[in-house]
Design a protein around this motif. Structure first.
Motif, PDB file in Angstrom:
ATOM      1  N   GLU A 135       0.813  -1.225   0.000  1.00  0.00           N
ATOM      2  CA  GLU A 135       0.000   0.000   0.000  1.00  0.00           C
ATOM      3  C   GLU A 135       0.842   1.270   0.000  1.00  0.00           C
ATOM      4  O   GLU A 135       0.381   2.322  -0.427  1.00  0.00           O
ATOM      5  CB  GLU A 135      -0.908   0.029   1.237  1.00  0.00           C
ATOM      6  CG  GLU A 135      -2.241  -0.651   1.052  1.00  0.00           C
ATOM      7  CD  GLU A 135      -3.187  -0.323   2.175  1.00  0.00           C
ATOM      8  OE1 GLU A 135      -4.357   0.010   1.891  1.00  0.00           O
ATOM      9  OE2 GLU A 135      -2.769  -0.395   3.338  1.00  0.00           O
ATOM     10  N   HIS A 136       2.062   1.174   0.498  1.00  0.00           N
ATOM     11  CA  HIS A 136       2.930   2.351   0.562  1.00  0.00           C
ATOM     12  C   HIS A 136       3.988   2.361  -0.541  1.00  0.00           C
ATOM     13  O   HIS A 136       4.866   3.213  -0.547  1.00  0.00           O
ATOM     14  CB  HIS A 136       3.602   2.423   1.937  1.00  0.00           C
ATOM     15  CG  HIS A 136       2.645   2.762   3.042  1.00  0.00           C
ATOM     16  ND1 HIS A 136       1.874   1.817   3.677  1.00  0.00           N
ATOM     17  CD2 HIS A 136       2.302   3.961   3.595  1.00  0.00           C
ATOM     18  CE1 HIS A 136       1.119   2.405   4.584  1.00  0.00           C
ATOM     19  NE2 HIS A 136       1.360   3.707   4.563  1.00  0.00           N
ATOM     20  N   ASN A 137       3.875   1.410  -1.465  1.00  0.00           N
ATOM     21  CA  ASN A 137       4.800   1.358  -2.601  1.00  0.00           C
ATOM     22  C   ASN A 137       4.159   2.092  -3.776  1.00  0.00           C
ATOM     23  O   ASN A 137       3.467   1.499  -4.603  1.00  0.00           O
ATOM     24  CB  ASN A 137       5.097  -0.103  -2.960  1.00  0.00           C
ATOM     25  CG  ASN A 137       6.204  -0.235  -3.977  1.00  0.00           C
ATOM     26  OD1 ASN A 137       6.453   0.676  -4.767  1.00  0.00           O
ATOM     27  ND2 ASN A 137       6.879  -1.374  -3.973  1.00  0.00           N
ATOM     28  N   VAL A 138       4.387   3.401  -3.835  1.00  0.00           N
ATOM     29  CA  VAL A 138       3.698   4.248  -4.815  1.00  0.00           C
ATOM     30  C   VAL A 138       3.954   3.816  -6.255  1.00  0.00           C
ATOM     31  O   VAL A 138       3.007   3.662  -7.038  1.00  0.00           O
ATOM     32  CB  VAL A 138       4.073   5.729  -4.611  1.00  0.00           C
ATOM     33  CG1 VAL A 138       3.470   6.600  -5.713  1.00  0.00           C
ATOM     34  CG2 VAL A 138       3.590   6.209  -3.248  1.00  0.00           C
ATOM     35  N   MET A 141       2.031   0.552  -7.023  1.00  0.00           N
ATOM     36  CA  MET A 141       0.579   0.772  -7.009  1.00  0.00           C
ATOM     37  C   MET A 141       0.133   1.491  -8.282  1.00  0.00           C
ATOM     38  O   MET A 141      -0.840   1.084  -8.931  1.00  0.00           O
ATOM     39  CB  MET A 141       0.210   1.607  -5.786  1.00  0.00           C
ATOM     40  CG  MET A 141       0.341   0.861  -4.465  1.00  0.00           C
ATOM     41  SD  MET A 141      -1.192   0.050  -3.983  1.00  0.00           S
ATOM     42  CE  MET A 141      -2.119   1.460  -3.411  1.00  0.00           C
ATOM     43  N   ILE A 142       0.831   2.552  -8.636  1.00  0.00           N
ATOM     44  CA  ILE A 142       0.465   3.309  -9.839  1.00  0.00           C
ATOM     45  C   ILE A 142       0.675   2.462 -11.089  1.00  0.00           C
ATOM     46  O   ILE A 142      -0.147   2.476 -12.018  1.00  0.00           O
ATOM     47  CB  ILE A 142       1.274   4.622  -9.926  1.00  0.00           C
ATOM     48  CG1 ILE A 142       0.827   5.591  -8.821  1.00  0.00           C
ATOM     49  CG2 ILE A 142       1.105   5.279 -11.304  1.00  0.00           C
ATOM     50  CD1 ILE A 142       1.581   6.902  -8.797  1.00  0.00           C
ATOM     51  N   SER A 365      -3.952   8.296  -9.584  1.00  0.00           N
ATOM     52  CA  SER A 365      -2.685   8.720  -8.989  1.00  0.00           C
ATOM     53  C   SER A 365      -2.935   9.526  -7.718  1.00  0.00           C
ATOM     54  O   SER A 365      -2.253   9.339  -6.702  1.00  0.00           O
ATOM     55  CB  SER A 365      -1.868   9.544  -9.984  1.00  0.00           C
ATOM     56  OG  SER A 365      -1.510   8.757 -11.106  1.00  0.00           O
ATOM     57  N   ILE A 368      -3.952   7.110  -4.972  1.00  0.00           N
ATOM     58  CA  ILE A 368      -2.800   6.342  -4.469  1.00  0.00           C
ATOM     59  C   ILE A 368      -1.881   7.224  -3.637  1.00  0.00           C
ATOM     60  O   ILE A 368      -1.418   6.825  -2.552  1.00  0.00           O
ATOM     61  CB  ILE A 368      -2.044   5.700  -5.644  1.00  0.00           C
ATOM     62  CG1 ILE A 368      -2.890   4.582  -6.266  1.00  0.00           C
ATOM     63  CG2 ILE A 368      -0.692   5.145  -5.186  1.00  0.00           C
ATOM     64  CD1 ILE A 368      -2.368   4.065  -7.586  1.00  0.00           C
ATOM     65  N   LEU A 369      -1.604   8.436  -4.100  1.00  0.00           N
ATOM     66  CA  LEU A 369      -0.734   9.346  -3.355  1.00  0.00           C
ATOM     67  C   LEU A 369      -1.344   9.711  -2.005  1.00  0.00           C
ATOM     68  O   LEU A 369      -0.629   9.855  -1.009  1.00  0.00           O
ATOM     69  CB  LEU A 369      -0.480  10.611  -4.177  1.00  0.00           C
ATOM     70  CG  LEU A 369       0.382  10.434  -5.436  1.00  0.00           C
ATOM     71  CD1 LEU A 369       0.380  11.709  -6.264  1.00  0.00           C
ATOM     72  CD2 LEU A 369       1.819  10.050  -5.060  1.00  0.00           C
ATOM     73  N   THR A 372      -1.382   6.383   0.369  1.00  0.00           N
ATOM     74  CA  THR A 372      -0.045   5.952   0.787  1.00  0.00           C
ATOM     75  C   THR A 372       0.642   6.969   1.678  1.00  0.00           C
ATOM     76  O   THR A 372       1.698   6.690   2.228  1.00  0.00           O
ATOM     77  CB  THR A 372       0.848   5.703  -0.443  1.00  0.00           C
ATOM     78  OG1 THR A 372       0.932   6.908  -1.216  1.00  0.00           O
ATOM     79  CG2 THR A 372       0.306   4.573  -1.297  1.00  0.00           C
ATOM     80  N   ALA A 374       1.867   9.768   0.614  1.00  0.00           N
ATOM     81  CA  ALA A 374       2.857  10.536  -0.143  1.00  0.00           C
ATOM     82  C   ALA A 374       2.443  12.005  -0.229  1.00  0.00           C
ATOM     83  O   ALA A 374       3.281  12.897  -0.306  1.00  0.00           O
ATOM     84  CB  ALA A 374       3.021   9.949  -1.549  1.00  0.00           C
TER      85      ALA A 374
END
Length: 449
Positions: A135-138, A141-142, A365, A368-369, A372, A374
């Motif tokens: 989940e924190h691997n941007v 995931m993207i 995006s 996800i950002l 996560t 980010a």
């Protein structure tokens, strides 16, 4: 506007939009969070009392107008005052797909990892850590979300009967066969009967106004109500030679009943896969959105042929996800195409698909950002964008769109549209005018008190 070439194509495409992640990903975890059997009974009742009239209604709007949601409201009302509802629908679908493609990316990622036997030896804690790390691997995931967007856009690149219809006739029977095989397998697990009891034995003490709202929202979500999908597909229904704006009531009613029956059946089969496995190995059914991805790989590891079982299940999830993303993105493509024509700057189908693909890339995006961390400051009502989009669409926008569409047909569509066609029998009209709007309003008020 394109068109389907057969009635079975309409049914399978519409069912595919409904039985995707809504039935196989969301249904089990929402049922798990709301106590099981009593919630399922409520879900089925909502699907029949509210869902059936609204599904018929949306198919009818599309068939009568021959348009997507954007053009349908103006065509049937004779003015542009209801155009706002098409824009709300577009926003709802955009928010929905902003996290739907993310979850579809999860399905593809887990299918690949299962094929590589990554989950071997992991316990529940290890799988939780694995999911949180993912989940924190941007970039990953993207990347997988882009794969899902590109695959969906590739199907939509072709005309309706060559893209959506042709693929639906392949994927839907495959999905159904895979579900039955896996459900039979899970039911015979040692301890799996506890999962079936959770699924089918009702505890009505767990029902609250908020749970009732959840059942209404889930029934609308799994039936694709309020999203413009059924309106768009109704506009694609094949026209018989000499057919006018009227349509055969039996055709739409039959298709609607068949679709709802398929959705309920697939949802229950998904529950029969997840809950026997969860209870057999001592996991919590209230795991939330991660239920499928955290608990089931651990379950599969303890089963016969764990790698094959795990890969098969996540392949099933991928098939289900793509059947949904195709329908959701088609609504946006049809909308963009009709808006461009209305503004005298017409886009062809290929250009419309590319515009929507770019929108999907941006919104996914952002989702996800946000989820996560980010972009930590990007939250909505104190939630990350994933949670906010999920809750906002299911609990608010979809029921509100359904209520508005019901009011539109019941009160604002000229009666001349239906005279002599038998389209609006008295009971159906009363349900659209009074029962659905008042019931949704009461549920909203009760859930907020």
């Amino acid at each position: 506007m394109g068109s389907f070439s057969s009635k079975i194509g309409v049914l399978l495409a519409a069912a595919g939009s409904a039985v995707g992640l809504g039935s196989i990903w969301k249904f089990p975890y929402v049922v798990g969070e709301n106590g099981g059997g009593a919630f399922i009974i409520l879900y089925v009742v909502c699907s029949l009392i509210f869902g059936l009239p609204l599904v018929i209604n949306e198919f009818m709007i599309g068939k009568l107008s021959g348009k997507s949601a954007y053009g349908a409201y103006r065509t049937l009302s004779g003015n542009s005052h209801w155009q706002w509802l098409s824009w709300v629908t577009f926003v709802t679908v955009t928010l929905l797909t902003s996290f739907y493609f993310v979850v579809t990316g999860w399905c593809f990622y887990y299918m690949v990892e299962a094929a590589m036997n990554t989950f071997a030896g992991m316990d529940a804690e290890g799988l939780t850590d694995f999911f949180e790390a993912f989940e924190h691997n941007v970039p990953t995931m993207i990347g997988y979300a882009i794969v899902a967007i590109v695959l969906t856009a590739a199907v939509l690149w072709f005309e309706v009967n060559k893209g959506i219809e042709r693929l639906s006739k392949i994927l839907m029977p495959l999905l159904f066969i895979m579900l039955i095989v896996m459900a039979v397998h899970m039911v015979f697990l040692d301890g799996g009967t506890a999962g079936l009891r959770f699924l089918f034995e009702p505890d009505f003490s767990k029902l609250t106004p908020k749970v009732i709202l959840g059942a209404v929202g889930l029934s609308f979500f799994t039936l694709s109500i309020g999203l413009g999908i059924l309106i768009t597909y109704g506009g694609y229904m094949p026209k018989e030679q000499g057919e006018t704006m009227d349509y055969k009531e039996e055709e739409v009613v039959t298709t609607s009943i068949q679709m709802i029956a398929l959705v309920i059946l697939v949802s229950l089969l998904a529950g029969m896969i997840v809950f026997p496995a969860v209870f057999a190995y001592g996991f919590s059914p209230a795991e939330g959105p991660q239920l499928t991805f955290v608990t089931l790989p651990a379950v599969f590891h303890n089963m016969f042929c764990p790698t094959l079982t795990s890969v098969s299940f996540f392949a099933l999830m991928c098939v289900a996800a793509i059947t949904s993303t195709i329908s959701l993105m088609e609504v946006m493509v049809a909308f963009v195409k009709e808006v461009s024509e209305d503004t005298k700057r017409p886009l062809n189908r290929h250009q419309s698909v590319m515009v929507v693909a770019v929108i999907q890339f941006v919104t996914n995006s952002l989702c996800i950002l946000s989820m996560t961390g980010a972009v930590k400051e990007f939250t909505v009502m104190g939630q990350d964008f994933f949670e906010a989009a999920n809750n906002l669409t299911t609990d608010y926008l979809i029921p509100l769109c359904a209520m508005a569409t019901s009011l539109f047909t019941g009160w604002f569509v000229p009666k001349a549209r239906y005279q002599g066609s038998g389209v609006m029998p008295f009971i159906h009209l009363m349900i659209l005018r009074w029962v659905v709007p008042i019931a949704i309003l009461i549920i909203f008020l009760e859930a907020r008190i």
